[in-house]
Write an enzyme that holds these catalytic residues in place. Structure first.
Site, PDB file in Angstrom:
ATOM      1  N   GLY A 193     -11.101   4.409   4.064  1.00 31.45           N
ATOM      2  CA  GLY A 193     -10.125   3.371   4.436  1.00 31.45           C
ATOM      3  C   GLY A 193      -8.689   3.701   4.112  1.00 31.45           C
TER       4      GLY A 193
ATOM      5  N   CYS B 117      12.957 -10.854 -17.527  1.00 30.82           N
ATOM      6  CA  CYS B 117      12.629 -10.369 -18.866  1.00 30.82           C
ATOM      7  C   CYS B 117      13.381 -11.198 -19.913  1.00 30.82           C
ATOM      8  CB  CYS B 117      13.047  -8.901 -18.942  1.00 30.82           C
ATOM      9  SG  CYS B 117      12.699  -8.110 -20.512  1.00 30.82           S
TER      10      CYS B 117
ATOM     11  N   ALA C 178     -15.969  -0.177   6.114  1.00 32.52           N
ATOM     12  CA  ALA C 178     -16.337   0.323   4.790  1.00 32.52           C
ATOM     13  C   ALA C 178     -17.606  -0.348   4.263  1.00 32.52           C
ATOM     14  CB  ALA C 178     -15.182   0.093   3.814  1.00 32.52           C
TER      15      ALA C 178
ATOM     16  N   ASP D  59      -5.038  -3.816  -5.915  1.00 32.01           N
ATOM     17  CA  ASP D  59      -5.710  -5.114  -5.987  1.00 32.01           C
ATOM     18  C   ASP D  59      -6.703  -5.247  -7.139  1.00 32.01           C
ATOM     19  OD1 ASP D  59      -7.962  -3.624  -5.044  1.00 32.01           O
ATOM     20  OD2 ASP D  59      -7.500  -4.136  -2.951  1.00 32.01           O
TER      21      ASP D  59
ATOM     22  N   CYS E 121      14.667  -2.582 -19.560  1.00 27.04           N
ATOM     23  CA  CYS E 121      14.152  -2.125 -20.865  1.00 27.04           C
ATOM     24  C   CYS E 121      12.672  -1.735 -20.793  1.00 27.04           C
ATOM     25  CB  CYS E 121      14.354  -3.204 -21.936  1.00 27.04           C
ATOM     26  SG  CYS E 121      13.267  -4.630 -21.747  1.00 27.04           S
TER      27      CYS E 121
ATOM     28  N   CYS F 271      10.064  -4.814 -16.832  1.00 24.71           N
ATOM     29  CA  CYS F 271      11.515  -5.004 -16.747  1.00 24.71           C
ATOM     30  C   CYS F 271      12.159  -3.750 -16.181  1.00 24.71           C
ATOM     31  CB  CYS F 271      12.068  -5.301 -18.135  1.00 24.71           C
ATOM     32  SG  CYS F 271      13.870  -5.400 -18.151  1.00 24.71           S
TER      33      CYS F 271
ATOM     34  N   GLN G 287      -5.485   4.041  -3.945  1.00 30.38           N
ATOM     35  CA  GLN G 287      -4.087   3.719  -3.624  1.00 30.38           C
ATOM     36  C   GLN G 287      -3.878   2.213  -3.699  1.00 30.38           C
ATOM     37  OE1 GLN G 287      -2.794   6.064   0.064  1.00 30.38           O
ATOM     38  NE2 GLN G 287      -4.987   6.346   0.031  1.00 30.38           N
TER      39      GLN G 287
ATOM     40  N   HIS H 104      -1.204   4.035  -7.348  1.00 27.54           N
ATOM     41  CA  HIS H 104       0.005   3.254  -7.045  1.00 27.54           C
ATOM     42  C   HIS H 104       0.174   2.066  -7.991  1.00 27.54           C
ATOM     43  CE1 HIS H 104       0.085   4.908  -2.629  1.00 27.54           C
ATOM     44  NE2 HIS H 104       0.651   5.725  -3.486  1.00 27.54           N
TER      45      HIS H 104
ATOM     46  N   ASN I  54     -13.937   5.581   8.034  1.00 31.60           N
ATOM     47  CA  ASN I  54     -12.814   4.809   8.561  1.00 31.60           C
ATOM     48  C   ASN I  54     -13.241   4.226   9.902  1.00 31.60           C
ATOM     49  OD1 ASN I  54     -10.092   4.017   9.561  1.00 31.60           O
ATOM     50  ND2 ASN I  54      -9.341   5.311   7.889  1.00 31.60           N
TER      51      ASN I  54
HETATM   52  P1  NAD Z   1      -3.061   1.789   5.484  1.00 32.16           P
HETATM   53  O1  NAD Z   1      -2.789   0.336   5.637  1.00 32.16           O
HETATM   54  O2  NAD Z   1      -1.996   2.755   5.830  1.00 32.16           O
HETATM   55  O3  NAD Z   1      -4.336   2.184   6.369  1.00 32.16           O
HETATM   56  C1  NAD Z   1      -5.534   1.459   6.297  1.00 32.16           C
HETATM   57  C2  NAD Z   1      -6.640   2.326   6.876  1.00 32.16           C
HETATM   58  O4  NAD Z   1      -7.876   1.627   6.734  1.00 32.16           O
HETATM   59  C3  NAD Z   1      -6.469   2.642   8.368  1.00 32.16           C
HETATM   60  O5  NAD Z   1      -6.717   4.014   8.567  1.00 32.16           O
HETATM   61  C4  NAD Z   1      -7.544   1.776   9.043  1.00 32.16           C
HETATM   62  O6  NAD Z   1      -8.065   2.392  10.202  1.00 32.16           O
HETATM   63  C5  NAD Z   1      -8.588   1.679   7.961  1.00 32.16           C
HETATM   64  N1  NAD Z   1      -9.428   0.477   8.004  1.00 32.16           N
HETATM   65  C6  NAD Z   1      -9.095  -0.772   8.399  1.00 32.16           C
HETATM   66  N2  NAD Z   1     -10.120  -1.613   8.230  1.00 32.16           N
HETATM   67  C7  NAD Z   1     -11.142  -0.878   7.722  1.00 32.16           C
HETATM   68  C8  NAD Z   1     -12.466  -1.176   7.329  1.00 32.16           C
HETATM   69  N3  NAD Z   1     -12.964  -2.418   7.409  1.00 32.16           N
HETATM   70  N4  NAD Z   1     -13.236  -0.173   6.835  1.00 32.16           N
HETATM   71  C9  NAD Z   1     -12.752   1.091   6.746  1.00 32.16           C
HETATM   72  N5  NAD Z   1     -11.500   1.435   7.100  1.00 32.16           N
HETATM   73  C10 NAD Z   1     -10.706   0.457   7.580  1.00 32.16           C
HETATM   74  O7  NAD Z   1      -3.572   1.958   4.007  1.00 32.16           O
HETATM   75  P2  NAD Z   1      -3.332   3.129   2.988  1.00 32.16           P
HETATM   76  O8  NAD Z   1      -3.611   4.449   3.596  1.00 32.16           O
HETATM   77  O9  NAD Z   1      -4.061   2.718   1.772  1.00 32.16           O
HETATM   78  O10 NAD Z   1      -1.749   3.128   2.700  1.00 32.16           O
HETATM   79  C11 NAD Z   1      -1.014   1.915   2.535  1.00 32.16           C
HETATM   80  C12 NAD Z   1      -0.357   1.744   1.171  1.00 32.16           C
HETATM   81  O11 NAD Z   1      -0.203   0.329   0.889  1.00 32.16           O
HETATM   82  C13 NAD Z   1      -1.255   2.215   0.047  1.00 32.16           C
HETATM   83  O12 NAD Z   1      -0.506   2.470  -1.089  1.00 32.16           O
HETATM   84  C14 NAD Z   1      -2.093   0.970  -0.127  1.00 32.16           C
HETATM   85  O13 NAD Z   1      -2.860   0.951  -1.248  1.00 32.16           O
HETATM   86  C15 NAD Z   1      -1.055  -0.137  -0.111  1.00 32.16           C
HETATM   87  N6  NAD Z   1      -1.725  -1.408   0.233  1.00 32.16           N
HETATM   88  C16 NAD Z   1      -2.636  -1.861  -0.674  1.00 32.16           C
HETATM   89  C17 NAD Z   1      -3.407  -2.964  -0.390  1.00 32.16           C
HETATM   90  C18 NAD Z   1      -4.421  -3.373  -1.433  1.00 32.16           C
HETATM   91  O14 NAD Z   1      -4.208  -3.154  -2.644  1.00 32.16           O
HETATM   92  N7  NAD Z   1      -5.569  -3.906  -1.034  1.00 32.16           N
HETATM   93  C19 NAD Z   1      -3.231  -3.641   0.832  1.00 32.16           C
HETATM   94  C20 NAD Z   1      -2.253  -3.162   1.746  1.00 32.16           C
HETATM   95  C21 NAD Z   1      -1.524  -2.018   1.432  1.00 32.16           C
HETATM   96 ZN    ZN Z   2      14.113  -6.224 -20.281  1.00 31.41          ZN
END
Ligand code: NAD
Ligand code: ZN
Length: 254
Positions: free
Chosen positions: A190, A151, A235, A107, A133, A130, A104, A122, A216
């Site tokens: 996570g 754009c 993690a 990054d 277009c 854009c 999800q 995501h 988690n």
């Molecule tokens: P979320 O923010 O809703 O939940 C994060 C989860 O990670 C929680 O359950 C928390 O308990 C757990 N967590 C926190 N620190 C941790 C660690 N060190 N190790 C393991 N688990 C840990 O995230 P989500 O469910 O991914 O949903 C949020 C949406 O926003 C998604 O689409 C997400 O990808 C996006 N988002 C992306 C980024 C990124 O790309 N890094 C950052 C923030 C939000």
């Molecule tokens: Zn355009």
């Protein structure tokens, strides 16, 4: 309290026994790379409420406001690198145990760690597109600078990520569903499992017979009803312990 050694062992045996593992990752896997998750009040999300800033309605109504948040997110992500949890998944893929990562996250850290089969559910921050277009531009192109990148056709560019209120890209949805149905183990790392429709993936995998291992720092809505083995912990440490156990089982089998 951290996951017990016997739980780590049981999860590693499940992974090695069944192989055909798919990982589903969320913002929590990148927290230890310095990118704050949505849930929890740290970092940039205490300044920018994602529900207020990260929706397509908010973007179309006031792109400059939303680009202030996106600009900061791109800077934070730009400074981050993969951590041992991302590396561990790439290693499991290299060893033929893990088939794919559905993430999800936007990054790009799974790619940076060397994972090959990554479904970016995501989207990602590498490209801008854009809103009129649909022409695509690399995000790193300085030409498309703040406050609002535009754009060649004059319309506003949005990042190549799925904002709240937007559909999941057709290809990613199909690939994720196929993985959920075909995998033997889903390793959920996570994610708060609260963002729809990503949170359906573990339910679908379970219905199609997969074992569910969840990592988690906190319990989630999956933990009781869906998860078979819950490994509490960060993690980085938990994936590292799991990988170590997998390697020791593989060494015994060799
Ligand atoms: P979320 O923010 O809703 O939940 C994060 C989860 O990670 C929680 O359950 C928390 O308990 C757990 N967590 C926190 N620190 C941790 C660690 N060190 N190790 C393991 N688990 C840990 O995230 P989500 O469910 O991914 O949903 C949020 C949406 O926003 C998604 O689409 C997400 O990808 C996006 N988002 C992306 C980024 C990124 O790309 N890094 C950052 C923030 C939000
Ligand atoms: Zn355009």
């Amino acid at each position: 309290m951290e996951a017990q050694s016997d739980q780590i062992r049981a999860a590693a045996e499940l992974l090695c026994g069944r192989r055909n593992v798919v990982a589903l990752t969320g913002a929590g896997i990148s927290v230890e790379s310095g990118i704050p998750a949505f849930r929890g009040s740290q970092g940039m999300w205490s300044k920018y409420d994602p529900m207020e800033y990260a929706s397509i309605e908010a973007f179309m109504a006031d792109p400059e406001k939303v680009w202030r948040m996106l600009g900061e997110m791109m800077r934070v992500v730009g400074e981050a690198g993969p951590n041992p949890a991302h590396d561990g998944l790439a290693e499991l893929e290299g060893r033929g145990i893990l088939r794919a990562v559905i993430t999800q996250n936007v990054d790009g850290l799974h790619h940076a760690a060397g994972s090959r089969n990554v479904v970016e559910y995501h989207g990602n921050l590498r490209e801008l597109l854009c809103v009129s277009c649909w022409k695509r531009y690399p995000a790193g192109d300085a030409r498309y600078a703040e406050p609002v990148p535009r754009c060649d056709c004059g319309h506003v560019l949005k990042p190549g990520i799925v904002l709240f209120g937007e559909p999941i890209p057709w290809g990613a949805q199909g690939e994720a569903e196929a993985h959920a149905k075909e995998c033997s183990v889903l390793l959920v790392i996570g994610t708060s499992a609260q963002v729809y429709p990503a949170c359906e993936i573990p339910h679908m995998a379970k219905e199609w017979g997969a074992g569910i291992v969840e990592i988690n720092t906190e319990e989630t809505p999956l933990t009781g009803p869906v998860t078979d083995i819950f490994l509490r912990g960060g993690a980085v440490e938990t994936v590292s312990r799991l990988l170590e156990e997998v390697l020791s089982i593989e060494a015994q089998q060799a």
